[in-house]
Design an enzyme around this catalytic site. Structure first.
Site, short mmCIF file in Angstrom:
data_model
loop_
_atom_site.label_atom_id
_atom_site.label_comp_id
_atom_site.label_asym_id
_atom_site.label_seq_id
_atom_site.Cartn_x
_atom_site.Cartn_y
_atom_site.Cartn_z
N ASP A 195 -47.76 62.65 42.91
CA ASP A 195 -46.33 62.50 42.02
C ASP A 195 -45.86 61.28 41.48
O ASP A 195 -45.60 59.97 42.09
CB ASP A 195 -45.79 63.08 43.23
N ASP B 227 -42.89 64.94 35.21
CA ASP B 227 -42.80 64.66 36.56
C ASP B 227 -44.32 65.02 37.28
O ASP B 227 -44.17 66.66 36.91
CB ASP B 227 -42.08 64.76 37.90
#
Length: 365
Positions: free
Chosen positions: A43, A240
């Site tokens: 992430d 992201d």
């Protein structure tokens, strides 16, 4: 800033395969001594690397691997509240001290949370890439939609994120490629050179804790949409790997949605669902090869990312009755926009953190 650089991505220092987990992607790494393998979602939108820990006294979500047991590792060590990592994470999330002065952390995500002990442990990425005293979170109270993964691998920008902790080896350089099909394998790579095919855009300083990029426009079917660039500057945009769909300011989403509908008039519109518009019923087109208009996102520096067909539409329930444009309306023009992982597919996405750039090389996997 230059939109390209030299080198080739065929001599990566370290590359590990990725696995599709729900709306995200995971890699298998080792924790502890002796090493135990865990699948962690990687992430770029968060910093702390953590896994669920026994005894899970506050409750844990289901995961595919056995949970990490710190009592069975000879290299696990809780951090005290006076340590720099504890002070660092305290700036980003609620943290406190146990009665024995052990650092506690708490991190909230859009899809869940983790609370536990901040510690150091041995992280093994490959047999030759082993990092001792790596700061991790040992989560004893966790919940959320993690799709069977054991936790997160934090690739963000703070001192406790993996790029910073491994910078002496990997030089703050990493990349990944997410394949078009969830049944195919992509990769997450650290260190090494960068492809000549990669075109780079600066990481903005406006969003210091995340990878902010400046979007300059969108095109549909080769036609640039009439969107004032100030719309993107007002909200700001991050890239992201941990968010599935792309979130756009309302003005930009409205223009994209309208242009897409104009080019898809031969197909049956539905009422839409969950903030997704437009949506189509393709049940009568099951055997057809449906040509989709090309959607491209433009970033500062003349960088154009052509979205793969696999990142243009998404099925709401897995069938053909409700298939929607895979871009979400933020509801206004002020909230942060997000360039999600579905739209990043097939590109080698390069994070050259040391030089403050993110690059995109087509046909990365």
């Amino acid at each position: 800033m230059n939109s390209s650089t030299t080198g080739v991505f065929n001599e990566m220092k370290t590359a590990v395969p990725t696995t599709h987990f729900g709306g995200g992607y995971a890699v298998t790494v080792g924790l502890g001594t002796p090493k135990k393998d865990f699948s962690l979602l990687f992430d770029t939108g968060s910093d702390l690397t953590w896994t669920q820990c026994e005894p899970c006294s506050g409750g844990c979500f289901p995961q595919n691997d056995e949970k990490f047991d710190p009592t069975k590792s000879t290299t696990y060590k809780n951090l005290s509240c006076s340590t720099e990592p504890c002070k660092s994470i305290g700036k980003e999330s609620p943290q406190g001290c146990s009665s024995s002065n052990t650092c506690l952390y708490g991190v909230q995500y859009g899809s869940g949370y983790t609370i536990g002990f901040l510690a150091t442990e041995t992280l093994t990425i490959t047999p030759s890439d082993v990092f001792e005293n790596f700061v991790i979170g040992c989560g004893e109270r966790n919940d959320g939609r993690f799709h069977g993964a054991a936790g997160l691998l934090g690739l963000g920008r703070s001192p406790i994120a993996l790029p910073s902790q491994t910078s002496s080896t990997y030089k703050n350089l990493f990349s990944y490629c997410l394949p078009a099909s969830s049944s195919s394998t992509g990769h997450l790579s650290f260190g090494g050179g960068v492809s000549q095919a990669a075109k780079f855009t600066p990481i903005t300083t406006k969003i210091p804790e995340l990878y902010g990029l400046d979007v300059s426009g969108i095109s549909v079917g080769g036609r640039k949409l009439l969107i004032d660039p100030s719309v993107f500057r007002t909200s700001g945009t991050i890239i992201d790997s941990g968010t599935t769909l792309t979130f756009l300011p309302s003005t930009a989403h409205s223009a994209l949605s309208s242009a897409f509908q104009e080019m898809m008039t031969n197909y049956t519109l539905t009422n839409g669902t969950s903030g997704l518009q437009p949506c189509y019923d393709f049940s009568k087109n099951a055997n057809d090869n449906i040509p989709l208009p090309q959607i491209s996102i433009f970033f500062e520096g003349g960088v154009e990312v052509d979205i793969d067909d696999s990142g243009i539409l998404i099925s709401v329930n897995g069938g053909l009755e409700e298939v929607c444009l895979a871009f979400i309306d933020n509801g206004n023009d002020k909230d942060l926009a997000i360039f999600g992982n579905l739209q990043q597919k097939t590109y080698e996405v390069v994070y050259d953190v040391a030089k403050g750039m993110v690059g995109f090389a087509p046909s990365g996997c």
